[in-house]
Design an enzyme around this catalytic site. Structure first.
Site, short mmCIF file in Angstrom:
data_model
loop_
_atom_site.label_atom_id
_atom_site.label_comp_id
_atom_site.label_asym_id
_atom_site.label_seq_id
_atom_site.Cartn_x
_atom_site.Cartn_y
_atom_site.Cartn_z
N LEU A 157 40.63 60.55 35.66
CA LEU A 157 41.99 59.98 35.72
C LEU A 157 42.18 58.92 34.65
CD1 LEU A 157 42.66 59.71 39.57
CD2 LEU A 157 43.30 61.52 38.00
N GLY B 109 46.21 61.19 49.61
CA GLY B 109 46.77 61.14 48.26
C GLY B 109 46.30 59.91 47.53
N MET C 224 75.09 56.54 30.15
CA MET C 224 75.81 56.40 28.88
C MET C 224 76.50 57.70 28.45
SD MET C 224 73.52 53.91 26.50
CE MET C 224 74.73 54.04 25.18
N GLU D 194 48.93 60.75 39.43
CA GLU D 194 47.90 59.98 38.71
C GLU D 194 47.89 58.52 39.17
OE1 GLU D 194 45.87 61.14 36.31
OE2 GLU D 194 46.80 62.96 35.55
P1 TGC Z 1 36.75 51.98 45.02
O1 TGC Z 1 35.84 51.59 46.13
O2 TGC Z 1 37.55 50.95 44.30
O3 TGC Z 1 35.89 52.78 43.90
C1 TGC Z 1 35.01 53.84 44.24
C2 TGC Z 1 34.08 54.04 43.04
O4 TGC Z 1 34.86 54.48 41.90
C3 TGC Z 1 34.73 53.50 40.84
N1 TGC Z 1 36.05 53.42 40.20
C4 TGC Z 1 36.29 53.98 39.01
N2 TGC Z 1 35.49 54.63 38.17
C5 TGC Z 1 36.04 55.09 37.03
N3 TGC Z 1 37.36 54.92 36.74
C6 TGC Z 1 38.19 54.28 37.57
N4 TGC Z 1 39.49 54.16 37.27
C7 TGC Z 1 37.67 53.76 38.77
N5 TGC Z 1 38.19 53.08 39.84
C8 TGC Z 1 37.19 52.88 40.69
C9 TGC Z 1 34.30 52.22 41.51
O5 TGC Z 1 33.63 51.37 40.61
C10 TGC Z 1 33.39 52.75 42.58
O6 TGC Z 1 32.18 53.13 41.98
P2 TGC Z 1 30.77 53.01 42.78
O7 TGC Z 1 29.73 53.35 41.77
O8 TGC Z 1 30.69 51.60 43.27
O9 TGC Z 1 30.85 53.99 43.90
O10 TGC Z 1 37.69 53.14 45.55
P3 TGC Z 1 38.83 53.12 46.68
O11 TGC Z 1 38.51 54.22 47.64
O12 TGC Z 1 39.01 51.73 47.24
O13 TGC Z 1 40.14 53.57 45.84
C11 TGC Z 1 40.63 52.83 44.81
C12 TGC Z 1 41.98 53.41 44.28
C13 TGC Z 1 43.05 53.30 45.34
C14 TGC Z 1 42.36 52.54 43.10
C15 TGC Z 1 41.82 54.85 43.82
O14 TGC Z 1 41.36 55.68 44.78
C16 TGC Z 1 43.06 55.42 43.16
O15 TGC Z 1 43.19 55.32 41.96
N6 TGC Z 1 44.01 56.10 43.93
C17 TGC Z 1 45.09 56.83 43.32
C18 TGC Z 1 44.80 58.31 43.45
C19 TGC Z 1 45.22 59.09 42.25
O16 TGC Z 1 45.48 58.56 41.16
N7 TGC Z 1 45.26 60.41 42.39
C20 TGC Z 1 45.57 61.25 41.29
C21 TGC Z 1 45.32 62.70 41.63
S1 TGC Z 1 45.26 63.76 40.20
C22 TGC Z 1 46.86 63.84 39.69
O17 TGC Z 1 47.75 63.21 40.15
C23 TGC Z 1 47.08 64.75 38.55
S2 TGC Z 1 48.72 64.89 38.03
C24 TGC Z 1 48.40 65.85 36.71
C25 TGC Z 1 49.53 66.13 35.83
O18 TGC Z 1 50.28 67.05 36.15
O19 TGC Z 1 49.60 65.46 34.75
P1 FAD Z 2 50.79 58.62 49.56
O1 FAD Z 2 49.41 58.25 49.15
O2 FAD Z 2 51.02 59.11 50.95
O3 FAD Z 2 51.74 57.38 49.29
C1 FAD Z 2 53.04 57.24 49.88
C2 FAD Z 2 53.58 55.86 49.50
O4 FAD Z 2 52.73 54.85 50.06
C3 FAD Z 2 53.58 55.62 47.99
O5 FAD Z 2 54.74 54.89 47.64
C4 FAD Z 2 52.36 54.75 47.75
O6 FAD Z 2 52.49 53.89 46.61
C5 FAD Z 2 52.33 53.94 49.05
N1 FAD Z 2 50.99 53.43 49.36
C6 FAD Z 2 49.86 54.16 49.61
N2 FAD Z 2 48.81 53.34 49.82
C7 FAD Z 2 49.29 52.07 49.68
C8 FAD Z 2 48.68 50.78 49.73
N3 FAD Z 2 47.37 50.61 49.98
N4 FAD Z 2 49.48 49.70 49.53
C9 FAD Z 2 50.80 49.83 49.27
N5 FAD Z 2 51.42 51.02 49.20
C10 FAD Z 2 50.66 52.12 49.38
N6 FAD Z 2 47.04 65.74 42.52
C11 FAD Z 2 45.92 66.37 42.06
O7 FAD Z 2 44.83 66.19 42.60
N7 FAD Z 2 46.01 67.27 41.03
C12 FAD Z 2 47.17 67.55 40.41
O8 FAD Z 2 47.20 68.36 39.47
C13 FAD Z 2 48.36 66.91 40.87
N8 FAD Z 2 49.57 67.23 40.34
C14 FAD Z 2 50.72 66.73 40.89
C15 FAD Z 2 51.96 67.22 40.48
C16 FAD Z 2 53.12 66.75 41.09
C17 FAD Z 2 54.45 67.30 40.66
C18 FAD Z 2 53.06 65.74 42.09
C19 FAD Z 2 54.30 65.21 42.72
C20 FAD Z 2 51.84 65.27 42.49
C21 FAD Z 2 50.66 65.77 41.94
N9 FAD Z 2 49.39 65.36 42.41
C22 FAD Z 2 48.25 65.98 41.95
C23 FAD Z 2 49.30 64.47 43.57
C24 FAD Z 2 49.54 63.00 43.25
O9 FAD Z 2 48.45 62.43 42.58
C25 FAD Z 2 49.84 62.29 44.56
O10 FAD Z 2 51.12 62.72 44.97
C26 FAD Z 2 49.78 60.79 44.43
O11 FAD Z 2 48.47 60.34 44.16
C27 FAD Z 2 50.31 60.07 45.67
O12 FAD Z 2 49.76 60.59 46.83
P2 FAD Z 2 50.71 61.04 48.07
O13 FAD Z 2 51.79 61.91 47.52
O14 FAD Z 2 49.85 61.58 49.14
O15 FAD Z 2 51.39 59.69 48.54
#
Ligand code: TGC
Ligand code: FAD
Length: 392
Positions: free
Chosen positions: A247, A144, A345, A371
């Site tokens: 993202l 995740g 409230m 996200e």
């Molecule tokens: P790291 O080694 O830092 O970076 C890998 C490559 O990515 C580049 N990069 C970015 N590029 C564009 N935008 C950003 N925000 C970027 N952040 C990093 C970086 O420069 C590097 O590029 P290159 O050319 O050197 O390869 O990556 P890491 O594996 O250490 O991970 C960093 C971390 C933890 C910050 C990242 O993986 C992260 O943001 N994790 C959170 C995952 C997340 O947000 N998942 C979302 C899933 S989608 C979702 O939740 C949809 S909900 C939709 C809805 O219903 O609204």
């Molecule tokens: P984990 O990564 O297992 O994290 C568990 C806990 O550990 C969190 O509190 C986190 O902050 C903490 N943690 C993890 N790593 C660290 C660290 N290095 N240091 C300190 N703390 C840490 N994803 C998609 O791809 N597409 C979608 O459309 C999408 N829609 C979603 C809709 C819903 C309703 C929900 C709930 C999630 C959705 N997601 C989607 C997934 C979402 O992006 C993930 O749930 C989110 O990124 C967190 O991943 P995880 O749930 O596996 O938690």
């Protein structure tokens, strides 16, 4: 929900920083939400069902691809317009905003930015009209916060590839026509592919039992030897920066959206505090209630200014991913804190569907998680200011 009496809140005349076009867009989306979302949303949330009938309306108000160029069916608008649309839609419900932001930032954006001209022409106009709905598959059961560890992968098989693996927690998955999927190729490089419903071996089981985002459909994407034509692979991007680039856009929209949810909670609590009489006077006259309201409008105002400035930077192509992380984290935390205070409230009435606050409060538990979680965004800011990576 009872009659929607929402009024926007603008304590620092932030409207003066907006153009006439921005105000027109904001006000027309606000009216649409009052007419089409507010009257039905509570019922759909209670039943845990996405109101599919509003998809056409979302397309008509320009919520699908507002900043995608008009030649591909998008709105050709700026980033502040996009933000204002997300703000107003999330004022209605975070789940409806989810559908709009996934479609715009996580499906149309990558097709436009990383796709071939053929892919753009094939998909973008139908996505803008809401004739096709998309979803975005990055998260996996075991990956995740750390998507680079993903195991979903594909292997070369001539004019197509064979895709295997699974994604979970995918918004819109149960009814989407297509999925933008991130998977590793045989070299271990992350690539993006467009997978269409109907491809053999591709299924999208729905996730049930959520207490949050109940009016949004969430599901899995399961790939069992799915044959995907090579022409469906994005030619222009390789590596984690592909999905993370999408993202940036979606997190920016969420920063605006959270202000909408916060304003709705504040607006409801303010009105209730002026009307609810206890101990012979409106509860809004008690200092403890005023403290809550004063802190709410202070935090909303700070978030409005932060987000407007981010929008200006984004319009100038100068917003950094870390600045976007700060706004997403700050604003969602602001909104969930306001929702919790506002719920109190309203006393007992606060837990009912008569008022929108409890629904917003529960929705925001997902928004603060997806996200990038609250803590992950903190670490992104920490890395940005120290230059030291706490992830590895
Ligand atoms: P790291 O080694 O830092 O970076 C890998 C490559 O990515 C580049 N990069 C970015 N590029 C564009 N935008 C950003 N925000 C970027 N952040 C990093 C970086 O420069 C590097 O590029 P290159 O050319 O050197 O390869 O990556 P890491 O594996 O250490 O991970 C960093 C971390 C933890 C910050 C990242 O993986 C992260 O943001 N994790 C959170 C995952 C997340 O947000 N998942 C979302 C899933 S989608 C979702 O939740 C949809 S909900 C939709 C809805 O219903 O609204
Ligand atoms: P984990 O990564 O297992 O994290 C568990 C806990 O550990 C969190 O509190 C986190 O902050 C903490 N943690 C993890 N790593 C660290 C660290 N290095 N240091 C300190 N703390 C840490 N994803 C998609 O791809 N597409 C979608 O459309 C999408 N829609 C979603 C809709 C819903 C309703 C929900 C709930 C999630 C959705 N997601 C989607 C997934 C979402 O992006 C993930 O749930 C989110 O990124 C967190 O991943 P995880 O749930 O596996 O938690």
């Amino acid at each position: 929900m009872a009659h929607d009496r929402f009024q926007g809140h603008d304590y620092y005349q932030v409207d003066e920083l907006l153009t006439e076009e921005h105000l027109l867009i904001r006000n027309s989306v606000r009216e649409w939400v009052k007419k089409e979302v507010s009257p039905i949303i509570e019922d759909y949330a209670q039943r845990a069902e996405f109101p599919k009938q509003i998809l056409k309306g979302l397309a008509d108000i320009g919520a699908f691809g507002p900043y995608i160029p008009t030649e591909y069916g998008g709105g050709g608008l700026d980033q502040i317009s996009y933000g204002l649309i997300m703000q107003e839609v999330e004022r209605g419900d975070s789940g409806i905003r989810s559908t709009a932001s996934v479609q715009s930032s996580l499906v149309m954006y990558p097709i436009f930015t990383y796709g071939s001209e053929e892919q753009r022409k094939k998909y973008l106009p139908s996505l803008a009209k809401g004739e096709m709905i998309g979803c975005f598959g990055l998260t996996e059961p075991d990956h995740g916060s750390n998507p680079s560890g993903m195991i979903t992968n594909f292997k070369d098989a001539g004019d197509h590839v064979i895709l295997n693996g699974a994604k979970m927690w995918i918004s819109n998955a149960p009814f989407a026509h297509l999925a933008v999927v991130w998977a590793k190729d045989e070299n271990g490089d992350i690539r993006g592919l467009i997978v269409e419903r109907g491809m053999e071996g591709f299924t999208t089981p729905e996730t049930h039992g959520k207490w949050s985002l109940r009016a949004s459909a969430t599901g899995e994407l399961v790939f069992d030897n799915v044959k995907v034509p090579k022409s469906n692979i994005f030619p222009e991007v390789k590596g984690l920066k592909g999905p993370l680039g999408c993202l940036n856009s979606a997190r920016y929209g969420i920063a605006w959206g959270a202000i909408g949810a916060a304003m709705d909670c504040y607006d409801t609590a303010l009105r209730y505090s002026q009307e609810r009489i206890q101990f012979g006077r409106p509860i809004g006259g008690f200092q403890l209630q005023q403290k809550k309201l004063a802190e709410m409008i202070t935090e909303i105002t700070k978030a409005q200014l932060l987000t407007w400035r981010l929008g200006v930077l984004k319009n100038e192509n100068r917003a950094t991913p870390a600045q976007i992380s700060m706004a997403k984290r700050n604003n969602v935390n602001m909104a969930i804190t306001i929702a919790r205070e506002a719920r109190q409230m309203l006393g007992g009435m606060g837990i009912t569907g008569e008022y929108p606050i409890m629904r917003h409060m529960m929705n925001l538990e997902s928004v603060i998680t997806y996200e990038g979680t609250h803590d992950i965004h903190l670490l992104i800011t920490g890395m940005d200011v120290t230059g030291l990576n706490a992830f590895t």
